[in-house]
Design a protein around this motif. Structure first.
Motif, PDB file in Angstrom:
ATOM      1  N   LEU A 143       0.839  -1.190   0.000  1.00 44.92           N
ATOM      2  CA  LEU A 143       0.000   0.000   0.000  1.00 44.92           C
ATOM      3  C   LEU A 143       0.875   1.241   0.000  1.00 44.92           C
ATOM      4  O   LEU A 143       1.963   1.245   0.572  1.00 44.92           O
ATOM      5  CB  LEU A 143      -0.907   0.007   1.231  1.00 44.92           C
ATOM      6  CG  LEU A 143      -1.794  -1.222   1.430  1.00 44.92           C
ATOM      7  CD1 LEU A 143      -2.606  -1.085   2.710  1.00 44.92           C
ATOM      8  CD2 LEU A 143      -2.704  -1.441   0.235  1.00 44.92           C
ATOM      9  N   ASP A 144       0.392   2.296  -0.628  1.00 47.50           N
ATOM     10  CA  ASP A 144       1.182   3.527  -0.775  1.00 47.50           C
ATOM     11  C   ASP A 144       0.312   4.723  -0.400  1.00 47.50           C
ATOM     12  O   ASP A 144      -0.796   4.883  -0.911  1.00 47.50           O
ATOM     13  CB  ASP A 144       1.667   3.655  -2.222  1.00 47.50           C
ATOM     14  CG  ASP A 144       2.759   4.700  -2.382  1.00 47.50           C
ATOM     15  OD1 ASP A 144       2.687   5.750  -1.708  1.00 47.50           O
ATOM     16  OD2 ASP A 144       3.686   4.487  -3.185  1.00 47.50           O
ATOM     17  N   TRP A 145       0.827   5.561   0.505  1.00 52.09           N
ATOM     18  CA  TRP A 145       0.086   6.749   0.942  1.00 52.09           C
ATOM     19  C   TRP A 145      -0.190   7.698  -0.215  1.00 52.09           C
ATOM     20  O   TRP A 145      -1.143   8.486  -0.170  1.00 52.09           O
ATOM     21  CB  TRP A 145       0.863   7.470   2.038  1.00 52.09           C
ATOM     22  CG  TRP A 145       0.092   8.586   2.676  1.00 52.09           C
ATOM     23  CD1 TRP A 145       0.267   9.922   2.473  1.00 52.09           C
ATOM     24  CD2 TRP A 145      -0.975   8.469   3.616  1.00 52.09           C
ATOM     25  NE1 TRP A 145      -0.636  10.638   3.219  1.00 52.09           N
ATOM     26  CE2 TRP A 145      -1.410   9.776   3.939  1.00 52.09           C
ATOM     27  CE3 TRP A 145      -1.609   7.384   4.223  1.00 52.09           C
ATOM     28  CZ2 TRP A 145      -2.433  10.012   4.834  1.00 52.09           C
ATOM     29  CZ3 TRP A 145      -2.639   7.627   5.107  1.00 52.09           C
ATOM     30  CH2 TRP A 145      -3.044   8.930   5.408  1.00 52.09           C
ATOM     31  N   ALA A 146       0.622   7.647  -1.256  1.00 54.38           N
ATOM     32  CA  ALA A 146       0.402   8.516  -2.409  1.00 54.38           C
ATOM     33  C   ALA A 146      -0.870   8.143  -3.169  1.00 54.38           C
ATOM     34  O   ALA A 146      -1.369   8.942  -3.968  1.00 54.38           O
ATOM     35  CB  ALA A 146       1.608   8.455  -3.352  1.00 54.38           C
ATOM     36  N   GLU A 147      -1.408   6.952  -2.931  1.00 52.49           N
ATOM     37  CA  GLU A 147      -2.638   6.511  -3.577  1.00 52.49           C
ATOM     38  C   GLU A 147      -3.819   6.754  -2.632  1.00 52.49           C
ATOM     39  O   GLU A 147      -3.915   6.106  -1.586  1.00 52.49           O
ATOM     40  CB  GLU A 147      -2.556   5.025  -3.934  1.00 52.49           C
ATOM     41  CG  GLU A 147      -1.501   4.697  -4.972  1.00 52.49           C
ATOM     42  CD  GLU A 147      -1.849   5.277  -6.331  1.00 52.49           C
ATOM     43  OE1 GLU A 147      -3.065   5.445  -6.617  1.00 52.49           O
ATOM     44  OE2 GLU A 147      -0.921   5.576  -7.091  1.00 52.49           O
TER      45      GLU A 147
END
Length: 253
Positions: free
Chosen positions: A100-104
């Motif tokens: 998971l990526d905070w940018a998404e």
């Protein structure tokens, strides 16, 4: 004429009726921000930090002081903008994870739960390089965890304690340590085995410069596993002794 008198009477009644007043909105009650707007995200993470601290206080492992203040102010989504979540079903092999990526924006709700839920966070898959990772699925091999809170949380977090110890012992800053990990692919510089919870990295330095356990910082050579670091120490960092050992082993092959 009668119709005209009726219309005039209705008009007069409307003119004399009191005007309807519209009550102004209370400026102290802002509208709720949508979940994925910057304001909504900020509200979610602040609430998550407060809930985490309240939970630690209720269990008696956190007391008022600088650690509590730090837990309320540190944005974990900035320190750990990526984390893994396990997706495989019970009994399924090999195990599967999603990065998971905070940018998404679509990942943020789940990341908030992972980062502030109190459980260990899955941060690295199979010794991969941490910087520049691509979001998506992974499968098989090992995963590295990082604890986000400790039972003895009032004494400070484990990462901060390790950073302080390396700074005092070897003169290395956290960014120096992370750079060495990155350059070595999160593996021992001698045997190539990946670092993990049961195979932690050890800072190696040139003992001809700084005899003993502490380093001036200029003679740090790299990161080794505990076995290789102890091995070099047993051979007193002597290249001649190591070559003799290799010759000895080769003579029996």
């Amino acid at each position: 004429m009668a119709r005209q008198r009726l219309e005039d009477a209705l008009a007069s009644a409307q003119d004399s009726a009191p005007a309807q007043e519209t009550e102004p909105a209370d400026p102290a009650t802002p509208e709720a921000a949508p979940a994925h707007t910057p304001m909504g995200i900020a509200q979610d993470t602040v609430a998550a930090r407060e809930a985490m601290v309240a939970r630690l206080e209720e269990t008696g492992v956190l007391r008022p002081g600088p650690v509590r203040d730090a837990l309320l102010s540190i944005r974990r989504e900035v320190l750990m903008p990526q984390a893994y979540v396990r997706r495989d079903l019970p009994g399924e092999a090999p195990p599967r994870w999603d990065l998971l990526d905070w940018a998404e924006p679509a990942d943020r709700d789940e990341l908030v739960t992972l980062l502030y839920g109190g459980e260990s966070v899955l941060v690295q898959h199979a010794g991969e390089r941490v910087l520049g990772r691509v979001q998506g699925p992974r499968s098989g091999r090992a995963i590295t965890r990082r604890r986000t809170s400790k039972p003895d949380g009032a004494r400070g977090c484990k990462t901060c304690n390790n950073d302080s110890r390396r700074r005092a012992m070897y003169g290395t800053e956290p960014e120096d340590f992370l750079r060495m990990l990155e350059d070595q692919g999160n593996c021992c510089a001698v045997c190539g085995v990946g670092f993990a919870d049961d195979n932690r990295s050890q800072v190696d330095h040139d003992h001809s410069c700084c005899p003993g356990k502490k380093s001036c910082g200029e003679c740090v050579r790299g990161l080794l596993c505990n076995s290789c670091n102890n091995g070099l120490g047993r051979f007193k960092d002597s290249v001649n002794h190591l070559r003799a050992a290799v010759s000895y082993l080769e003579s029996f092959q």
